[in-house]
Design an enzyme around this catalytic site. Sequence first.
Site, PDB file in Angstrom:
ATOM      1  N   CYS A   1       3.559 107.391  60.582  1.00 41.75           N
ATOM      2  CA  CYS A   1       3.310 107.971  62.208  1.00 41.75           C
ATOM      3  C   CYS A   1       2.587 109.085  62.317  1.00 41.75           C
ATOM      4  CB  CYS A   1       4.357 107.807  62.688  1.00 41.75           C
ATOM      5  SG  CYS A   1       5.290 105.685  63.004  1.00 41.75           S
TER       6      CYS A   1
ATOM      7  N   HIS B   1       5.361 112.435  69.037  1.00 47.83           N
ATOM      8  CA  HIS B   1       4.599 111.226  68.262  1.00 47.83           C
ATOM      9  C   HIS B   1       5.816 110.166  69.641  1.00 47.83           C
ATOM     10  CE1 HIS B   1       4.838 107.108  66.616  1.00 47.83           C
ATOM     11  NE2 HIS B   1       6.085 107.312  65.847  1.00 47.83           N
TER      12      HIS B   1
ATOM     13  N   ASN C   1       6.360 102.126  69.649  1.00 48.15           N
ATOM     14  CA  ASN C   1       5.634 102.780  68.425  1.00 48.15           C
ATOM     15  C   ASN C   1       4.641 101.987  67.744  1.00 48.15           C
ATOM     16  OD1 ASN C   1       5.805 104.438  66.396  1.00 48.15           O
ATOM     17  ND2 ASN C   1       7.798 103.988  65.862  1.00 48.15           N
TER      18      ASN C   1
HETATM   19  N1  COA Z   1      18.919  94.710  70.318  1.00 47.08           N
HETATM   20  C1  COA Z   1      20.547  94.697  70.788  1.00 47.08           C
HETATM   21  N2  COA Z   1      21.447  95.413  69.360  1.00 47.08           N
HETATM   22  C2  COA Z   1      20.961  96.005  68.682  1.00 47.08           C
HETATM   23  C3  COA Z   1      19.833  96.160  68.360  1.00 47.08           C
HETATM   24  C4  COA Z   1      18.960  95.529  69.398  1.00 47.08           C
HETATM   25  N3  COA Z   1      17.821  95.087  69.186  1.00 47.08           N
HETATM   26  N4  COA Z   1      19.498  96.355  67.032  1.00 47.08           N
HETATM   27  C5  COA Z   1      20.093  97.261  66.644  1.00 47.08           C
HETATM   28  N5  COA Z   1      20.703  96.390  67.399  1.00 47.08           N
HETATM   29  C6  COA Z   1      22.545  96.267  67.377  1.00 47.08           C
HETATM   30  C7  COA Z   1      23.134  96.490  66.160  1.00 47.08           C
HETATM   31  O1  COA Z   1      23.287  95.397  65.077  1.00 47.08           O
HETATM   32  C8  COA Z   1      24.337  97.798  66.110  1.00 47.08           C
HETATM   33  O2  COA Z   1      25.597  97.010  66.573  1.00 47.08           O
HETATM   34  P1  COA Z   1      26.865  96.876  65.531  1.00 47.08           P
HETATM   35  O3  COA Z   1      27.177  98.656  66.126  1.00 47.08           O
HETATM   36  O4  COA Z   1      27.579  96.174  66.083  1.00 47.08           O
HETATM   37  O5  COA Z   1      26.570  97.206  64.101  1.00 47.08           O
HETATM   38  C9  COA Z   1      24.099  98.287  67.424  1.00 47.08           C
HETATM   39  O6  COA Z   1      23.197  97.710  67.615  1.00 47.08           O
HETATM   40  C10 COA Z   1      23.411 100.429  67.148  1.00 47.08           C
HETATM   41  O7  COA Z   1      23.040 100.127  65.970  1.00 47.08           O
HETATM   42  P2  COA Z   1      22.081 101.534  65.780  1.00 47.08           P
HETATM   43  O8  COA Z   1      21.472 101.172  64.560  1.00 47.08           O
HETATM   44  O9  COA Z   1      23.167 101.960  65.944  1.00 47.08           O
HETATM   45  O10 COA Z   1      21.006 102.243  67.097  1.00 47.08           O
HETATM   46  P3  COA Z   1      20.587 103.407  67.724  1.00 47.08           P
HETATM   47  O11 COA Z   1      21.402 104.002  68.255  1.00 47.08           O
HETATM   48  O12 COA Z   1      20.844 103.642  65.886  1.00 47.08           O
HETATM   49  O13 COA Z   1      19.670 103.030  67.930  1.00 47.08           O
HETATM   50  C11 COA Z   1      17.204 102.918  66.688  1.00 47.08           C
HETATM   51  C12 COA Z   1      19.115 101.955  66.743  1.00 47.08           C
HETATM   52  C13 COA Z   1      16.133 102.383  65.795  1.00 47.08           C
HETATM   53  C14 COA Z   1      16.500 102.704  68.285  1.00 47.08           C
HETATM   54  C15 COA Z   1      16.972 104.392  66.676  1.00 47.08           C
HETATM   55  O14 COA Z   1      18.209 104.453  65.269  1.00 47.08           O
HETATM   56  C16 COA Z   1      16.188 104.543  66.092  1.00 47.08           C
HETATM   57  O15 COA Z   1      14.817 105.119  67.125  1.00 47.08           O
HETATM   58  N6  COA Z   1      15.584 105.542  65.087  1.00 47.08           N
HETATM   59  C17 COA Z   1      14.062 105.913  64.952  1.00 47.08           C
HETATM   60  C18 COA Z   1      13.637 105.093  64.485  1.00 47.08           C
HETATM   61  C19 COA Z   1      11.949 105.283  63.398  1.00 47.08           C
HETATM   62  O16 COA Z   1      11.432 106.245  65.331  1.00 47.08           O
HETATM   63  N7  COA Z   1      11.109 105.010  63.090  1.00 47.08           N
HETATM   64  C20 COA Z   1      10.243 105.181  62.850  1.00 47.08           C
HETATM   65  C21 COA Z   1       9.470 106.719  62.405  1.00 47.08           C
HETATM   66  S1  COA Z   1       8.248 106.968  62.886  1.00 47.08           S
END
Ligand code: COA
Length: 327
Positions: free
Chosen positions: A113, A254, A284
Amino acid sequence: MRRAQIVGTGSAVPGKVLTNFQLEKIVDTSDEWIRVRTGIRRRHIAEEGTTSATLAADAARKAMDDAGITPQEVDLILVATVTPDMAFPSTACLVQEMIGAINASAMDMSVGCSGFIYGLATADSFIFSSKYENILVIGVEILSRITDWTDRNTCVLFGDGAGAVVVRANNNGNKGIISTYTKSDGSLGKLLMLPGGGSKHPTSYQTVAQKMHYIKMQGHDLFKPAILSMVEATSYILEKSGLTSRDIDLLIPHQANIRIVEAVAKKLRVPMEKVYVNLDEYGNTSAASIPIALDEARRKGLIKTGDLVMMVAFGAGLTWGSVLVRF
Ligand code: COA
């Protein structure tokens, strides 16, 4: 002083849209979860036949039109992408042929990214050293083709698109790139990868069965590094340039997650009115996210002559970086 000036922008986004409600029918998710956790409502998905090179060429043509240059005047094409049309030839060479930039050299950059930021920093160096006069920097991704559409952790996040800029040498005046910053930390690379299809895991029935040709991401573990690194990159440039965050007219981060964007803005003390956000519409788009946002912001008249625009990104590698530009 010789500076690298952004003299044209363009973008190309597929017409096909995939909403959160449509995703509810594909994986166990909800519009509410996606909106609250990420800020994303829709993403654009490339139609069959569209490739990274065709999207990139569309964006490049618009940027060249905007800059008022012909393809023959382009000296270098830099394409930042993790979704090249194929391993080789580079997508940049495919774009060169499509747009008829017969006098250019061309190469791809694989920086996740942060690719567009690294592309601008590279263009800045080539122009500063007087090697080239006109450089096309393109960020393009068709992430839908490397997304596991059964994995709700990743498939709700990504989208497709391309953005391009023409960077030209400006030998007089203060318009152009003021400073750039790039940094990497390979020790955290395992948090975001596409493990299959390379020399380590050549494509086989096994790699396909194990879905190694799709994005693998530990999103939760990337959250904090994303915020900290983008704050670091922005602060470094501001300090080096003798500026403060109050001097920034527009911050283009980003577009990964609205919570990351808001946290970065808060830590930098930049009000959200000065932050460009379009991830609700595109998700993204990795290397394409900043050049698409930059092009939109310019076309909406949000960037005036003399404005200071800070662009900052974070991505696979891990990599991060920033570019400060006077328009
Ligand atoms: N729909 C519903 N539930 C979902 C889901 C979806 N699409 N994706 C994950 N979950 C669930 C998980 O399974 C987890 O369930 P659990 O608590 O029963 O285990 C819960 O939601 C929380 O998951 P978590 O990963 O802790 O959520 P989060 O608040 O960290 O959000 C992201 C997840 C990926 C949106 C976030 O961490 C993020 O944006 N991270 C950065 C990623 C990024 O920028 N990547 C690219 C770099 S350029």
